[in-house]
Enzyme design. Structure first.
Site, PDB file in Angstrom:
ATOM      1  N   GLU A  74     -13.679   6.238   5.282  1.00  0.00           N
ATOM      2  CA  GLU A  74     -12.914   5.669   4.337  1.00  0.00           C
ATOM      3  C   GLU A  74     -13.444   5.035   3.345  1.00  0.00           C
ATOM      4  O   GLU A  74     -12.682   4.186   2.731  1.00  0.00           O
ATOM      5  CB  GLU A  74     -11.588   4.674   5.247  1.00  0.00           C
ATOM      6  N   HIS A  93      -9.350  -2.270   7.231  1.00  0.00           N
ATOM      7  CA  HIS A  93      -8.290  -1.662   7.818  1.00  0.00           C
ATOM      8  C   HIS A  93      -8.435  -1.582   9.136  1.00  0.00           C
ATOM      9  O   HIS A  93      -9.388  -1.659  10.010  1.00  0.00           O
ATOM     10  CB  HIS A  93      -8.832  -0.233   7.052  1.00  0.00           C
ATOM     11  N   HIS A  95      -6.044  -0.104  13.011  1.00  0.00           N
ATOM     12  CA  HIS A  95      -4.968   0.799  13.539  1.00  0.00           C
ATOM     13  C   HIS A  95      -4.271  -0.340  14.713  1.00  0.00           C
ATOM     14  O   HIS A  95      -4.091   0.220  15.802  1.00  0.00           O
ATOM     15  CB  HIS A  95      -5.726   1.903  14.543  1.00  0.00           C
ATOM     16  N   TYR A 114      11.031 -14.380   6.011  1.00  0.00           N
ATOM     17  CA  TYR A 114      10.477 -14.939   4.754  1.00  0.00           C
ATOM     18  C   TYR A 114       9.085 -14.845   4.694  1.00  0.00           C
ATOM     19  O   TYR A 114       8.534 -14.283   3.668  1.00  0.00           O
ATOM     20  CB  TYR A 114      10.916 -16.314   4.262  1.00  0.00           C
ATOM     21  N   HIS A 156      -0.914   6.189  10.498  1.00  0.00           N
ATOM     22  CA  HIS A 156      -2.495   5.894  10.493  1.00  0.00           C
ATOM     23  C   HIS A 156      -2.527   4.443  10.888  1.00  0.00           C
ATOM     24  O   HIS A 156      -3.265   4.226  11.888  1.00  0.00           O
ATOM     25  CB  HIS A 156      -2.905   6.183   9.068  1.00  0.00           C
ATOM     26  N   TYR A 209       2.788 -23.543  -1.891  1.00  0.00           N
ATOM     27  CA  TYR A 209       2.059 -24.068  -0.662  1.00  0.00           C
ATOM     28  C   TYR A 209       0.574 -23.750  -0.597  1.00  0.00           C
ATOM     29  O   TYR A 209      -0.101 -24.499   0.044  1.00  0.00           O
ATOM     30  CB  TYR A 209       2.853 -22.890   0.227  1.00  0.00           C
TER      31      TYR A 209
END
Ligand code: 13P
Length: 212
Positions: A74, A93, A95, A114, A156, A209
């Site tokens: 990737e 990334h 899964h 929220y 994916h 925040y």
């Protein structure tokens, strides 16, 4: 700790948190803060338990790898995100189970809570589907990430971004938690969604925040 060692450590944390397993998922981090030269990326198809920091692969932003292993399959979306988004230092990334469950339904996460605003908008988008490792997947991911810090990838998994590796890991953890809550909410009826004005208020409050 070297940047390559920090990358491997982050990959191991993801596995320990149950957000990745086996050879699934990959991570990258710029070679130095704000570096436009290149980045470190996890190698392709190798189990983490066998890896040392010098098994990480260095890649120029031009896509040329340097190292004894092949870069993650990737690398295109890692490279393209780091080129397009100067504020991003690290790309994760995974899964992760709940994020991937929703991604398999090609279901974005709406404003059911929220904290969805943590990813930068009113929802967490799900990208279009494209085959893993392709330029088409990179383009679909960049589109779903526009103005955001995370997205789901259809059939994916997910991508989470951060201003450093720790922030990218935290974002992946938050997204997985939200996906789990959303999945649970769907089991028990229909969620009440927050409206756009409320999500705008939450986004504005998050700016304050974070400053504290
Ligand atoms: P790599 O082992 O090549 O990083 O591939 C794992 C993966 O998750 C592909 O999307």
């Amino acid at each position: 700790m070297s940047t390559a060692a920090e990358l491997l450590d982050a990959a191991r944390q993801l596995e320990a948190l149950g957000l990745n397993q086996g050879t699934a998922g990959n991570l990258s981090v710029r070679s130095g803060p704000g570096s436009n030269q290149g980045f470190w990326i996890t190698p392709s198809a190798l189990p983490l338990a066998t890896l040392a920091p010098d098994d990480m692969v260095y890649m120029g932003l031009n896509g040329h790898p340097r190292g004894r292993h092949r870069p993650s399959s990737e690398w295109r979306f890692h490279r393209d995100i780091l080129v397009a988004r100067p504020e991003v230092q690290a790309v994760v990334h995974t899964h992760a189970p709940y994020a991937t469950t929703l991604a398999c339904q090609r279901r974005p996460v709406p404003a059911f809570h929220y904290m969805v605003a943590l990813a930068g908008g009113h929802d967490i988008r799900c990208s279009d589907y494209a085959t893993f490792g392709t330029q088409a997947l990179s383009e679909a991911a960049l589109e779903a990430l526009e103005g955001r810090w995370a997205c789901l990838l259809a059939n994916h998994g997910m991508i989470a971004l951060g201003g450093d590796l720790t922030a990218a890991l935290d974002m992946a953890r938050e997204v997985e938690y939200l996906c789990r809550l959303y999945h649970q909410t769907l089991q028990t009826g229909r969620p009440h969604l927050l409206d756009a004005a409320e999500m705008d208020r939450v986004l504005a409050r998050f700016v304050d925040y974070r400053r504290r």
